[in-house]
Scaffold this motif. Structure first.
Motif, short mmCIF file in Angstrom:
data_model
loop_
_atom_site.label_atom_id
_atom_site.label_comp_id
_atom_site.label_asym_id
_atom_site.label_seq_id
_atom_site.Cartn_x
_atom_site.Cartn_y
_atom_site.Cartn_z
N ASN A 192 0.86 -1.19 0.00
CA ASN A 192 0.00 0.00 0.00
C ASN A 192 0.90 1.24 0.00
OD1 ASN A 192 -2.65 1.12 0.00
ND2 ASN A 192 -2.33 1.74 2.11
N ALA A 193 1.68 1.37 -1.07
CA ALA A 193 2.66 2.42 -1.30
C ALA A 193 3.89 2.26 -0.40
CB ALA A 193 2.04 3.80 -1.19
N LEU A 194 4.73 3.30 -0.36
CA LEU A 194 6.07 3.13 0.22
C LEU A 194 6.10 3.14 1.74
CD1 LEU A 194 6.64 4.54 -2.80
CD2 LEU A 194 8.96 4.21 -1.93
N THR A 195 5.24 3.89 2.38
CA THR A 195 5.20 3.84 3.85
C THR A 195 4.93 2.40 4.30
OG1 THR A 195 4.39 6.11 4.00
CG2 THR A 195 4.06 4.71 5.92
N HIS A 196 3.94 1.80 3.68
CA HIS A 196 3.62 0.41 4.00
C HIS A 196 4.75 -0.52 3.60
CE1 HIS A 196 1.13 -3.41 3.26
NE2 HIS A 196 1.15 -3.23 4.56
N THR A 215 20.05 -4.38 2.94
CA THR A 215 20.00 -2.99 2.49
C THR A 215 18.60 -2.71 1.97
OG1 THR A 215 20.77 -3.54 0.26
CG2 THR A 215 22.44 -2.96 1.89
N ILE A 216 17.91 -1.77 2.59
CA ILE A 216 16.58 -1.38 2.17
C ILE A 216 16.72 -0.09 1.36
CG2 ILE A 216 14.27 -0.71 2.92
CD1 ILE A 216 14.89 -2.24 5.56
N THR A 217 16.48 -0.16 0.06
CA THR A 217 16.60 1.03 -0.77
C THR A 217 15.22 1.66 -0.92
OG1 THR A 217 16.42 -0.29 -2.80
CG2 THR A 217 18.62 0.18 -2.00
N ASP A 218 15.07 2.81 -0.30
CA ASP A 218 13.83 3.59 -0.38
C ASP A 218 13.92 4.44 -1.64
OD1 ASP A 218 11.83 5.47 -0.19
OD2 ASP A 218 12.18 5.97 1.91
N ASP A 219 13.31 3.95 -2.71
CA ASP A 219 13.42 4.59 -4.02
C ASP A 219 12.19 5.42 -4.37
OD1 ASP A 219 15.92 3.57 -4.47
OD2 ASP A 219 15.30 1.98 -5.82
N ALA A 220 11.65 6.11 -3.37
CA ALA A 220 10.40 6.85 -3.57
C ALA A 220 10.50 7.86 -4.71
CB ALA A 220 10.01 7.58 -2.28
N TYR A 221 11.65 8.51 -4.85
CA TYR A 221 11.79 9.59 -5.83
C TYR A 221 12.66 9.18 -7.02
CZ TYR A 221 9.90 12.03 -1.83
OH TYR A 221 9.09 12.39 -0.78
N PHE A 222 12.74 7.88 -7.25
CA PHE A 222 13.62 7.36 -8.29
C PHE A 222 13.32 7.99 -9.66
CE2 PHE A 222 14.55 4.40 -11.72
CZ PHE A 222 15.90 4.18 -11.50
N GLY A 223 14.39 8.28 -10.39
CA GLY A 223 14.27 8.78 -11.75
C GLY A 223 14.33 10.28 -11.88
N LEU A 224 14.16 11.01 -10.78
CA LEU A 224 14.13 12.47 -10.84
C LEU A 224 15.52 13.03 -10.52
CD1 LEU A 224 10.70 12.94 -9.08
CD2 LEU A 224 11.20 13.40 -11.49
N VAL A 225 16.44 12.86 -11.47
CA VAL A 225 17.82 13.33 -11.34
C VAL A 225 18.02 14.45 -12.34
CG1 VAL A 225 20.24 12.70 -11.67
CG2 VAL A 225 18.69 11.14 -10.49
N ALA A 268 4.71 3.83 -7.56
CA ALA A 268 4.25 4.85 -8.51
C ALA A 268 3.97 6.19 -7.84
CB ALA A 268 2.99 4.35 -9.21
N THR A 269 3.90 6.23 -6.53
CA THR A 269 3.44 7.41 -5.79
C THR A 269 4.05 8.71 -6.31
OG1 THR A 269 3.25 6.03 -3.83
CG2 THR A 269 3.15 8.40 -3.50
N LYS A 270 5.37 8.82 -6.20
CA LYS A 270 6.05 10.03 -6.65
C LYS A 270 6.53 9.92 -8.09
CE LYS A 270 6.34 11.23 -2.13
NZ LYS A 270 5.96 10.42 -0.95
N GLU A 271 6.97 8.73 -8.48
CA GLU A 271 7.47 8.55 -9.84
C GLU A 271 6.42 8.90 -10.88
OE1 GLU A 271 9.72 5.19 -11.20
OE2 GLU A 271 10.09 4.49 -9.16
N ASP A 272 5.17 8.52 -10.62
CA ASP A 272 4.11 8.68 -11.60
C ASP A 272 3.01 9.63 -11.15
OD1 ASP A 272 5.10 6.77 -13.63
OD2 ASP A 272 4.83 5.32 -12.01
N TYR A 273 3.28 10.39 -10.07
CA TYR A 273 2.40 11.47 -9.64
C TYR A 273 0.99 10.97 -9.30
CZ TYR A 273 6.32 13.53 -12.09
OH TYR A 273 7.61 13.81 -12.52
N VAL A 274 0.93 9.88 -8.56
CA VAL A 274 -0.37 9.31 -8.14
C VAL A 274 -0.33 9.05 -6.64
CG1 VAL A 274 -1.08 8.33 -10.36
CG2 VAL A 274 0.47 7.03 -8.91
N GLY A 320 2.70 0.52 -4.09
CA GLY A 320 4.14 0.38 -4.02
C GLY A 320 4.53 -1.07 -4.22
N PHE A 321 5.83 -1.34 -4.12
CA PHE A 321 6.33 -2.69 -4.37
C PHE A 321 7.54 -2.98 -3.48
CE2 PHE A 321 4.44 -1.02 -8.21
CZ PHE A 321 3.66 -2.07 -8.68
#
Length: 430
Positions: free
Chosen positions: A119-123, A228-238, A267-273, A279-280
């Motif tokens: 249920n998205a990244l927090t979850h 290693t837990i990679t929190d990639d919430a904002y991935f792609g926005l470089v 998809a939360t931040k990556e796809d603006y939803v 999340g995954f």
């Protein structure tokens, strides 16, 4: 221990002793129930009269629904109203996995788990904590980290957050990270790597990322078992050249038999939803195979089943439809350019030398945020309150650091925002 949990543990132990040792006690005891109600429901699939699942069906065999709801949704009711599996819809799991490979070309040929829908990244962070964090464990984070880790990890599971210094000389503090990772002797280590970082908006350079991976590899070679837990919430926005464009999950997932890489994204931040809550969690480890990953997926789905049952079907269906749309890539590129323009406006505004009297930018190059460090003598909360009351500007105060979400500010308003911060600081100095 439930026999189904013991069965999954046996598979994991046989395939990877380090992964088994990294599991929390909750993680060792959790399982996805193949028997009971779920198992009986699965066996009854396709029967002429199916009175197993706790959902209502219309006389024509379609999901029962209210027209007041259904009339607002232009989708097949079967993609909207029924429960999704606790693992997530199989189609979107497969699609997201293929997208991970597309976004991280160095993963070509590397075997990963099938992503499990959260249920998205927090979850997702919470479920990673469920799987791997015990009360006596310390989770390594930078000194600038997303505050919700406190609720999802320390409050929920009783573990502690151990901090390292994020920045030194305008870049990632590799020495502090290495010292923290190797603190306390050989044993189990849990690390969260969040890039682009919230709140700073920083992603390591290619060289820094390589160095971080090398530090983790050396720690693993010394005998440490590391998740290693990679929190990639904002991935792609470089937004700058020379910054790592692949997730650090990519090299970590094939690094060493003692390093389990756990990718939490969505998809939360990556796809603006943001409100879709999809999340995954994806697993990768050197030598990992389908049997090991299947066991980890089952445990993760069991944790989700016992926590929220499953993520929303309609959100998964809508996203999958978007991902398969011919316009998706073009539309996403257009939004990226808007974000880039706002980032560039921040850089341009901060060339104004007068600001240094009151604040300086903390390193930033990506994501949704950037931060400014207030000058000595200023109090972040006082400045924040004055910004609201006198200048009509809302920011987040993290001690004497102010977080600026430039993602939410039109490029044309950026200079006015920083001028407001400057004048509020001057007012507070009087």
């Amino acid at each position: 221990m439930n026999p189904q949990a013991a069965e999954l543990n046996s598979v994991i132990q046989a395939k990877s002793t380090p992964v088994f040792e990294l599991l929390s006690e909750r993680g060792k005891n959790i399982f996805f129930p193949k028997k009971g109600i779920l198992g009986q429901t699965a066996e009854a699939k396709g029967t002429k009269i199916n009175a197993t699942i706790g959902a209502a069906i219309e006389d024509d065999g379609t999901p029962m629904r209210l027209e007041a709801v259904a009339s607002k949704i232009n989708m097949d009711p079967s993609l909207v109203f029924p429960y999704a599996p606790s693992f997530g819809r199989p189609d979107i799991r497969a699609k997201w996995k293929s997208m991970i490979y597309e976004k991280n070309p160095s993963l070509d040929g590397v075997e990963l788990s099938l992503p499990v829908v959260t249920n998205a990244l927090t979850h997702g962070i919470s479920m990673a904590g469920y799987m791997f964090a015990d009360a006596e464990d310390e989770i390594i984070v930078p000194d600038l980290f997303w505050g919700n880790y406190n609720l999802t990890l320390t409050n929920a599971y009783g573990c502690s957050l151990g901090k390292f210094n994020l920045f030194k000389d305008g870049g990632f503090d590799l020495e502090s990270f290495e010292a923290k990772l190797n603190e306390g002797g050989i044993g189990k280590k849990i690390v969260i790597l969040n890039f682009p970082n919230n709140p700073s908006g920083y992603t390591p350079t290619v060289e820094e990322q390589d160095a971080i991976v090398d530090i983790i590899k050396k720690a693993a070679e010394a005998g440490n078992k590391i998740v290693t837990i990679t929190d990639d919430a904002y991935f792609g926005l470089v937004y700058e050249e020379g910054i790592a464009t692949e997730s650090i999950f990519a090299p970590l997932s094939q690094l060493h038999e003692n390093v389990l890489a756990v990718k939490v994204d969505g998809a939360t931040k990556e796809d603006y939803v943001w409100g879709f809550r999809v999340g995954f969690i994806t697993y990768g480890i050197k030598g990992g195979d389908a049997e090991l990953y299947s066991a980890l997926e089952a445990k993760t789905a069991g944790a989700i089943r016992g926590n929220i049952s499953n993520a929303a079907n309609i959100s998964q269906s809508l996203l999958l439809s978007a991902f398969e749309s011919e316009e998706y890539a073009q539309q996403k590129e257009a939004k990226y350019h808007i974000m880039q323009k706002r980032y560039d406006a921040v850089k341009e505004a901060l060339t104004d030398e007068k600001y240094k009297e009151c604040f300086e930018a903390i390193p930033y190059n990506s994501g949704y945020f950037m931060c400014v460090q207030l000058a000595e003598g200023l109090v972040g909360e006082e400045v924040r309150q004055l910004l609201i009351k006198k200048y009509g500007i809302g920011l987040i105060a993290l001690g004497n650091v102010l977080r600026v979400a430039f993602s939410a500010v039109a490029a044309s308003d950026v200079k006015e925002m920083f001028d407001g911060i400057y004048h509020a600081c001057k007012d507070c100095k009087k």
